[in-house]
Design a protein around this motif. Sequence first.
Motif, PDB file in Angstrom:
ATOM      1  N   LYS A 307       1.267  -0.963   0.150  1.00  0.00           N
ATOM      2  CA  LYS A 307       0.353  -0.080  -0.290  1.00  0.00           C
ATOM      3  C   LYS A 307       0.799   1.486  -0.417  1.00  0.00           C
ATOM      4  CE  LYS A 307      -3.265   2.047   2.102  1.00  0.00           C
ATOM      5  NZ  LYS A 307      -4.528   2.203   3.817  1.00  0.00           N
ATOM      6  N   GLU A 335      -9.656  -7.385  -5.351  1.00  0.00           N
ATOM      7  CA  GLU A 335      -9.572  -6.077  -4.018  1.00  0.00           C
ATOM      8  C   GLU A 335      -9.081  -5.553  -3.514  1.00  0.00           C
ATOM      9  OE1 GLU A 335     -12.056  -4.913   0.359  1.00  0.00           O
ATOM     10  OE2 GLU A 335     -11.829  -6.949  -0.253  1.00  0.00           O
ATOM     11  N   LYS A 339      -7.315  -1.456  -3.800  1.00  0.00           N
ATOM     12  CA  LYS A 339      -7.213  -0.767  -2.976  1.00  0.00           C
ATOM     13  C   LYS A 339      -5.413  -1.011  -2.668  1.00  0.00           C
ATOM     14  CE  LYS A 339     -10.530  -2.182   0.470  1.00  0.00           C
ATOM     15  NZ  LYS A 339     -10.639  -3.001   2.056  1.00  0.00           N
ATOM     16  N   LYS A 340      -4.558  -1.437  -3.151  1.00  0.00           N
ATOM     17  CA  LYS A 340      -3.437  -0.608  -2.938  1.00  0.00           C
ATOM     18  C   LYS A 340      -2.511  -0.438  -3.706  1.00  0.00           C
ATOM     19  CE  LYS A 340      -2.985  -3.019   1.257  1.00  0.00           C
ATOM     20  NZ  LYS A 340      -3.171  -4.594   1.145  1.00  0.00           N
TER      21      LYS A 340
END
Length: 398
Positions: A307, A335, A339-340
């Motif tokens: 991330k 996902e 998200k990252k």
Amino acid sequence: MLKGKKILLGISGSIAAYKSILLVRMLVKAGAEVRVVMTPSAKDFVSPLTLSTLSRHPVLVDLFDEAAWANHVMLGRWADLMLIAPLSCNTLGKMANGLCDNLLLAVYLSATCPVWVAPAMDEDMWHHPTTKKNLLALEGYGNRVLPVGKGELASGLVGDGRMAEPEDILDNIEQFFSSSQEFAGKKVLITAGPTYEPLDPVRFIGNHSSGKMGIALALEMANRGAAVELVLGPGVQHLAHPGINVTRVKTAEEMYDAAVSRFKDSNVAIMAAAVADYTPVTVAEEKIKKQEEGLVIALKKTRDILKSLGELKQPGQLLVGFALETNNEEANAIEKLQKKNADMIVLNSLNDQGAGFGIDTNKVTIFDRSGNSNAYPVKSKSAVARDIVDAILNLNHA
């Protein structure tokens, strides 16, 4: 395709040496200049006269013969690629341990070119733990191990251990020379292995990651011309390759610092390490003694490396993450990709036979930000590494 390429073929004592005759013929027909070095025992399986006739060069067996001295250093520097096919169990053990009692081994230890091996042995020998250890050692030195085939063996058994077919070897060599410098001038950051989060001076929280997948990726990238920065967790085998700079770390925090500090100079980053999600809040200065009652350990989250790199990513950088899942695999991987802020996620599942920690094979599905997904069958981790690097190359060109 191979016009002007110099191939040094090593042949060790194995019944599969008969395949080397066809291999020499095919290499020469493809335009390569082929020189052959044999172990003394290989002469029991295939004639040097046949090989010299097909290669159009004398076949070398001994460091000294009545005619001349075979300069093993010059042979090792002459070739563009050294291929040992077949590689017997005996020669494998000698190579893995640096022994040098014949010309072939002397040439191998002097070689400055890429070295490939095509093992050939009976199934029980192929699956023996010592053989696996020796193969890992060879890969750790930067050599490429071609996968064995499955079929009828010299013993009469049917199983793993057949030397790769000459047609497949030739195809791999042609592909290597057509794509070997695809990442020349590129800097690639890779993390691999587990992290160990200390509880006290004796104990730690860790996982079963061996680092084999990340190391295979580092070797594949280096063999394609990249300058690789490998951040390697503890408990992982030795690795020595001129194109790979290894930084050893133990904890998730150390891996975070090493990865973030190197990311800004990287064209590609592949986060293949199994980093701990949690670490103890406090680390005891002395060994924690066994108590009658249970022990409660307070944990805190570690910093998310993937991330963080996704937040730091600049235009032109490509970020690849890994997702090891046990349920809702595809949904969780997609996902994570989103998200990252990664460009690609490599999914493997502990539910798939042949995938997971500590083994030599893997089964992956690759997802990218364009919504593409590609599922691959179970393969050796070196073969999986080639698939992943090919996918990265295709994404770069998209």
